[in-house]
Design a protein around this motif. Structure first.
Motif, PDB file in Angstrom:
ATOM      1  N   ALA A  73       0.830  -1.206   0.000  1.00  0.00           N
ATOM      2  CA  ALA A  73       0.000   0.000   0.000  1.00  0.00           C
ATOM      3  C   ALA A  73       0.863   1.255   0.000  1.00  0.00           C
ATOM      4  CB  ALA A  73      -0.931  -0.011   1.210  1.00  0.00           C
ATOM      5  N   ALA A  74       1.971   1.217   0.722  1.00  0.00           N
ATOM      6  CA  ALA A  74       2.873   2.374   0.775  1.00  0.00           C
ATOM      7  C   ALA A  74       3.501   2.642  -0.589  1.00  0.00           C
ATOM      8  CB  ALA A  74       3.957   2.145   1.822  1.00  0.00           C
ATOM      9  N   ASP A  76       2.257   1.931  -3.478  1.00  0.00           N
ATOM     10  CA  ASP A  76       1.212   2.499  -4.329  1.00  0.00           C
ATOM     11  C   ASP A  76       1.038   3.991  -4.028  1.00  0.00           C
ATOM     12  OD1 ASP A  76       0.757   0.038  -5.499  1.00  0.00           O
ATOM     13  OD2 ASP A  76      -0.976  -0.446  -4.240  1.00  0.00           O
ATOM     14  N   TRP A  77       1.043   4.333  -2.727  1.00  0.00           N
ATOM     15  CA  TRP A  77       0.876   5.739  -2.327  1.00  0.00           C
ATOM     16  C   TRP A  77       2.038   6.579  -2.839  1.00  0.00           C
ATOM     17  CZ3 TRP A  77       3.124   9.823  -0.023  1.00  0.00           C
ATOM     18  CH2 TRP A  77       2.312  10.847   0.459  1.00  0.00           C
ATOM     19  N   GLU A  80       1.717   7.095  -6.583  1.00  0.00           N
ATOM     20  CA  GLU A  80       0.583   7.964  -6.903  1.00  0.00           C
ATOM     21  C   GLU A  80       0.903   9.425  -6.615  1.00  0.00           C
ATOM     22  OE1 GLU A  80      -4.061   8.703  -5.482  1.00  0.00           O
ATOM     23  OE2 GLU A  80      -2.977   6.912  -4.821  1.00  0.00           O
ATOM     24  N   HIS A  81       1.652   9.664  -5.526  1.00  0.00           N
ATOM     25  CA  HIS A  81       1.937  11.045  -5.117  1.00  0.00           C
ATOM     26  C   HIS A  81       3.312  11.531  -5.566  1.00  0.00           C
ATOM     27  CE1 HIS A  81      -1.384   9.921  -2.423  1.00  0.00           C
ATOM     28  NE2 HIS A  81      -1.654  11.213  -2.396  1.00  0.00           N
ATOM     29  N   GLU A 134       6.226  13.993   4.244  1.00  0.00           N
ATOM     30  CA  GLU A 134       5.031  13.345   4.782  1.00  0.00           C
ATOM     31  C   GLU A 134       5.466  12.190   5.680  1.00  0.00           C
ATOM     32  OE1 GLU A 134       1.993  14.176   4.610  1.00  0.00           O
ATOM     33  OE2 GLU A 134       1.703  15.385   2.800  1.00  0.00           O
ATOM     34  N   LEU A 136       4.406   8.420   6.669  1.00  0.00           N
ATOM     35  CA  LEU A 136       3.595   7.255   6.330  1.00  0.00           C
ATOM     36  C   LEU A 136       3.836   6.159   7.362  1.00  0.00           C
ATOM     37  CD1 LEU A 136       4.132   6.929   2.455  1.00  0.00           C
ATOM     38  CD2 LEU A 136       2.503   8.370   3.707  1.00  0.00           C
ATOM     39  N   ILE A 171      -0.012   9.362   8.044  1.00  0.00           N
ATOM     40  CA  ILE A 171      -0.987   8.720   7.157  1.00  0.00           C
ATOM     41  C   ILE A 171      -0.828   7.221   7.359  1.00  0.00           C
ATOM     42  CG2 ILE A 171      -1.669   8.328   4.762  1.00  0.00           C
ATOM     43  CD1 ILE A 171      -0.381  11.081   4.139  1.00  0.00           C
ATOM     44  N   LEU A 173      -1.423   3.392   6.572  1.00  0.00           N
ATOM     45  CA  LEU A 173      -1.690   2.650   5.344  1.00  0.00           C
ATOM     46  C   LEU A 173      -2.167   1.228   5.586  1.00  0.00           C
ATOM     47  CD1 LEU A 173       1.356   4.015   3.371  1.00  0.00           C
ATOM     48  CD2 LEU A 173      -1.031   4.567   2.973  1.00  0.00           C
ATOM     49  N   SER A 183      -9.381  -1.814  -0.043  1.00  0.00           N
ATOM     50  CA  SER A 183      -8.553  -2.283  -1.160  1.00  0.00           C
ATOM     51  C   SER A 183      -8.670  -3.794  -1.331  1.00  0.00           C
ATOM     52  CB  SER A 183      -7.090  -1.900  -0.926  1.00  0.00           C
ATOM     53  OG  SER A 183      -6.914  -0.508  -1.001  1.00  0.00           O
TER      54      SER A 183
END
Length: 259
Positions: A73-74, A76-77, A80-81, A134, A136, A171, A173, A183
């Motif tokens: 998941a990390a 993917d994040w 994406e960012h 950020e 995570l 954040i 995840l 998900s």
């Protein structure tokens, strides 16, 4: 109606290096009943291939697309960012963070780093955060059942320390983040209300799943479970059962309409 099952791994399917008695057979019963299964783990000391290999040794055949991990998941994040990763994770997890953005903004990724949680490493992460990175959190768990059978500090305490020092909110995840459950459920043909979660952590597994909209969540008395956990967090478990075998009995009885 129960149309999908989410299963935690550590404490539910295996305990230390051994399978929970009857776990493989219980999972096979769910598959035979035609219930889609997704394995949702907050384990952050092992890579996904390592987890799959471990399950295979325990006579559990699990496909890669059935297993959901916070590291995945990390990644993917981050993609994406468009963020590069500053890792504060266990050495065995570093291989998961390959082919990620190398420039642009930064994100500090915190997992259960084990002995790597020393002052220099924490301070380096802190400095990245005050510079604007950020934060995570792969998972915010308070504790885990260690190899000696006792509870040990998990990543949550270190995430909280970095939040406090940097005045930045992490954040999350992995569990109990609603997006993590969603998900997994996005890959099965059912709504969240038709799914049941089985876990040994009353906070991240059970309360997290129910808060995310799952219809039911079972707490097992194996793994990290201690007496009274079912009353410590809200929402409370739909039911508390002995182990994965009892959980499967509970699920199949209700799916067939029995009481």
């Amino acid at each position: 109606m129960i149309n999908a099952v989410l299963l935690d791994l550590a404490g539910v399917i295996y305990d230390g290096e051994k399978a929970v008695p009857g776990a493989a057979e219980a999972v096979a019963r769910l598959r035979a009943a035609g219930l889609p299964i997704r394995f949702v783990s907050n384990t952050t000391r092992s890579s996904k291939p390592t987890i799959l290999a471990r399950l295979a040794k325990l006579r559990l055949s699990v496909e890669g697309n059935e297993l959901f991990t916070p590291a995945e998941a990390a990644c993917d994040w981050l993609r994406e960012h468009g963020r590069a990763a500053h890792l504060l994770v266990h050495p065995d997890l570093v291989s998961e963070f390959q082919d990620l953005p190398a420039d642009g903004g930064m994100a500090v990724v915190v997992g259960d780093a084990g002995d790597a949680f020393d002052y220099p490493a924490l301070n380096a992460a802190f400095r990245k955060l005050v510079d604007g990175a950020e934060l995570l959190a792969l998972a915010p768990n308070r504790s885990f059942k260690d190899a000696d059978g006792k509870l040990s500090l998990d990543a949550g305490a270190f995430v909280a320390a970095l939040e406090f020092a940097s005045q930045r909110q992490a954040i999350v995840l992995g569990k109990p983040a609603p997006g993590f459950f969603h998900s997994a459920l996005a890959t099965v043909p059912c709504t969240a209300a038709e799914a049941v979660m089985v876990g040994d952590d009353a906070e991240t597994d059970v309360a997290g799943a129910l808060s995310a909209g799952l219809g039911q969540a079972l707490l097992v008395r194996t793994g990290k479970y201690t007496e009274g956990d079912e009353a410590r967090f809200a929402p409370s478990p739909t039911a508390t059962v002995g182990d994965i075998v009892a959980a499967v009995e509970w699920i199949l009885a209700r799916r067939s309409g029995a009481t």
